[in-house]
Design an enzyme around this catalytic site. Structure first.
Site, PDB file in Angstrom:
ATOM      1  N   ASP A   1       0.858  -1.183   0.000  1.00  0.00           N
ATOM      2  CA  ASP A   1       0.000   0.000   0.000  1.00  0.00           C
ATOM      3  C   ASP A   1       0.896   1.234   0.000  1.00  0.00           C
ATOM      4  OD1 ASP A   1      -3.245   0.364   0.963  1.00  0.00           O
ATOM      5  OD2 ASP A   1      -1.967   2.130   0.980  1.00  0.00           O
TER       6      ASP A   1
ATOM      7  N   ASP B   1       0.061   4.073   1.513  1.00  0.00           N
ATOM      8  CA  ASP B   1      -0.063   4.690   2.834  1.00  0.00           C
ATOM      9  C   ASP B   1       0.802   3.890   3.810  1.00  0.00           C
ATOM     10  OD1 ASP B   1      -0.774   5.728   5.297  1.00  0.00           O
ATOM     11  OD2 ASP B   1      -2.917   5.841   4.838  1.00  0.00           O
TER      12      ASP B   1
ATOM     13  N   THR C   1     -18.534  -2.127   2.404  1.00  0.00           N
ATOM     14  CA  THR C   1     -18.678  -3.578   2.560  1.00  0.00           C
ATOM     15  C   THR C   1     -17.274  -4.166   2.668  1.00  0.00           C
ATOM     16  OG1 THR C   1     -18.660  -3.964   0.165  1.00  0.00           O
ATOM     17  CG2 THR C   1     -20.810  -3.662   1.213  1.00  0.00           C
TER      18      THR C   1
ATOM     19  N   ARG D   1     -11.934   5.530  -5.932  1.00  0.00           N
ATOM     20  CA  ARG D   1     -13.352   5.484  -5.589  1.00  0.00           C
ATOM     21  C   ARG D   1     -14.120   6.506  -6.425  1.00  0.00           C
ATOM     22  NH1 ARG D   1     -13.821   4.888   1.032  1.00  0.00           N
ATOM     23  NH2 ARG D   1     -12.738   2.892   1.200  1.00  0.00           N
TER      24      ARG D   1
ATOM     25  N   ARG E   1     -19.167   6.808 -14.937  1.00  0.00           N
ATOM     26  CA  ARG E   1     -18.534   5.502 -14.791  1.00  0.00           C
ATOM     27  C   ARG E   1     -17.282   5.417 -15.660  1.00  0.00           C
ATOM     28  NH1 ARG E   1     -21.448  -0.297 -15.988  1.00  0.00           N
ATOM     29  NH2 ARG E   1     -20.317  -1.526 -14.456  1.00  0.00           N
TER      30      ARG E   1
ATOM     31  N   HIS F   1     -21.160  -8.037 -12.428  1.00  0.00           N
ATOM     32  CA  HIS F   1     -21.288  -7.882 -10.979  1.00  0.00           C
ATOM     33  C   HIS F   1     -22.035  -6.585 -10.685  1.00  0.00           C
ATOM     34  CE1 HIS F   1     -20.361  -7.431  -6.761  1.00  0.00           C
ATOM     35  NE2 HIS F   1     -19.678  -6.327  -7.001  1.00  0.00           N
TER      36      HIS F   1
ATOM     37  N   ARG G   1     -24.893 -14.405  -1.814  1.00  0.00           N
ATOM     38  CA  ARG G   1     -26.035 -13.657  -1.265  1.00  0.00           C
ATOM     39  C   ARG G   1     -27.356 -14.252  -1.758  1.00  0.00           C
ATOM     40  NH1 ARG G   1     -23.188  -7.844  -2.490  1.00  0.00           N
ATOM     41  NH2 ARG G   1     -22.279  -7.492  -0.417  1.00  0.00           N
TER      42      ARG G   1
END
EC number: 1.1.1.27
Length: 381
Positions: free
Chosen positions: A101, A103, A297, A148, A155, A242, A218
């Protein structure tokens, strides 16, 4: 104990002072050599070998040769990356886990936290670095990092920003682990799996998107809740893209070999008096509900990825609905990645299951493929 070692000037030959530098170099640690930068003079200050707890405790029995072991690397230590890490650790799936990572503080903190818990797991070797060299010789690399979506962002723009990030990640992964398998978890997962395939030039069997593996879990869980049956005994598949446009294969849902469509011919349709289609709606809405309540999530996708990891590293040849290239199947001619049932083993995706779809289900799959291709066609790779 005292040793006498001559001071050797740069102008003197080794033989003239009776000093053997090869022997000295083997006997002395470089850190025990102090350089005096005066008149080309070097002074060696030997230190006697002292017993340590380790040397007193352990008697060397034989020299050890490198042993082949399995290694998993995770790129990104956010909530999803760490959920993948702890799930893989608790299953004891690999001999070594590497975390990467940018960070650095968070990376070190997460790694130390896991290392301190390693006595309770079966994986003692957990390493980290912001440099990709730590991933060298990985059997499997899991990518959870990515940009993000910002408020109001299209999109396409989100994907293009992720392409820039993936270019850096993929090139480093390929450099250090040219024979690894890749699992892409970052969203939008189907398009980014395509991007990873193009950038890595890996064969298609070694590029795997986490795809609908979690959607399917799910789906089975919710069917089980509705029927009062454990989800493991509920057989059904979510395929395609997905997320929101995923395709529930109602024609294949069965319990102990009994197709539910034989009991309710309208199951999953608007005509269904029991409104089973709400099960699929709940599958797609669940992620948004969780994000609304806790902000993200993590645990379910982490467990899902560990499930895929287990099938690959243990060569279990289990069937998972993961994202792979489906050009030539179901009337799809574009190079798009969508989830279909795949057999996973040590070589990645070894075979595809030719699941029978109804005309309506196949039409939904084609629609997803067209939507993805329109975005992929505009990407700058």
């Amino acid at each position: 104990m005292s040793w006498t070692v001559p001071v050797v000037r740069a102008s003197q030959r080794v033989s003239s002072v009776g000093a053997n530098f090869l022997c000295l170099g083997m006997a002395l640690c470089p850190r025990q050599a102090t350089r005096i930068p005066l008149n080309g003079t070097w002074l060696f200050t030997p230190v006697s070998k002292m017993a340590t707890v380790k040397s007193e405790l352990i008697e060397r029995f034989t020299s050890e040769k490198p042993v082949h072991h399995s290694k998993v690397s995770i790129i990104g230590t956010g909530s999803v990356g760490m959920a993948c890490a702890i799930s893989i650790l608790l299953k004891g799936l690999s001999d070594e886990l590497a975390l990467v990572d940018l960070d650095e503080d968070k990376l070190k903190g997460e790694t130390m936290d896991l290392q301190h818990g390693s006595p309770f797991t079966k994986m003692p070797n957990i390493v980290c670095s912001k440099d990709y060299f730590v991933t060298a010789n990985s059997n499997l690399v899991i990518i959870t990092a990515g940009a993000r979506q910002e408020k109001g962002e299209t999109r396409l723009n989100l994907v293009q920003r992720n392409v820039a990030i993936f270019k850096l990640m993929i090139s480093s992964i390929v450099q250090y682990s040219p024979h690894c398998k890749l699992i892409i978890v970052s969203n939008p997962v189907d398009i980014l799996t395509y991007v990873a395939w193009k950038l890595s030039a890996f064969p298609k069997n070694r590029i795997i998107g986490s795809g609908c593996n979690l959607d399917t879990a799910r789906f089975r869980f919710l069917i089980g809740q509705k029927l009062g049956i454990h989800s493991e005994s509920c057989h059904g598949w979510i395929l395609g893209e997905h997320g929101d446009s995923s395709v529930p294969v109602w024609s294949g849902v069965n319990i102990a070999g009994v197709p539910l469509k034989d009991l309710n011919s309208d199951i999953g349709t608007d005509k269904d008096p029991e409104q089973w289609k709400n099960v699929h709606k709940e599958v797609t809405a669940t992620a948004y509900e969780i994000i609304k309540m806790k902000g993200y999530t993590s645990w379910a996708i982490g467990l899902s990825v560990a499930d895929l990891t287990e099938s690959i590293l243990k060569n279990l040849r289990r069937i998972h609905p993961v994202s792979t290239i489906i050009k030539g199947l179901y009337g799809i001619d574009e190079e798009v990645f969508l989830s279909i049932p795949c057999i996973l083993g040590e070589n990645g995706i070894t075979n595809l299951i030719k699941i029978k779809l109804t005309p309506e289900e196949e039409a939904h799959l084609k629609k997803s493929a067209k939507t993805l291709w329109e975005i992929q066609n505009k990407l700058k790779l």
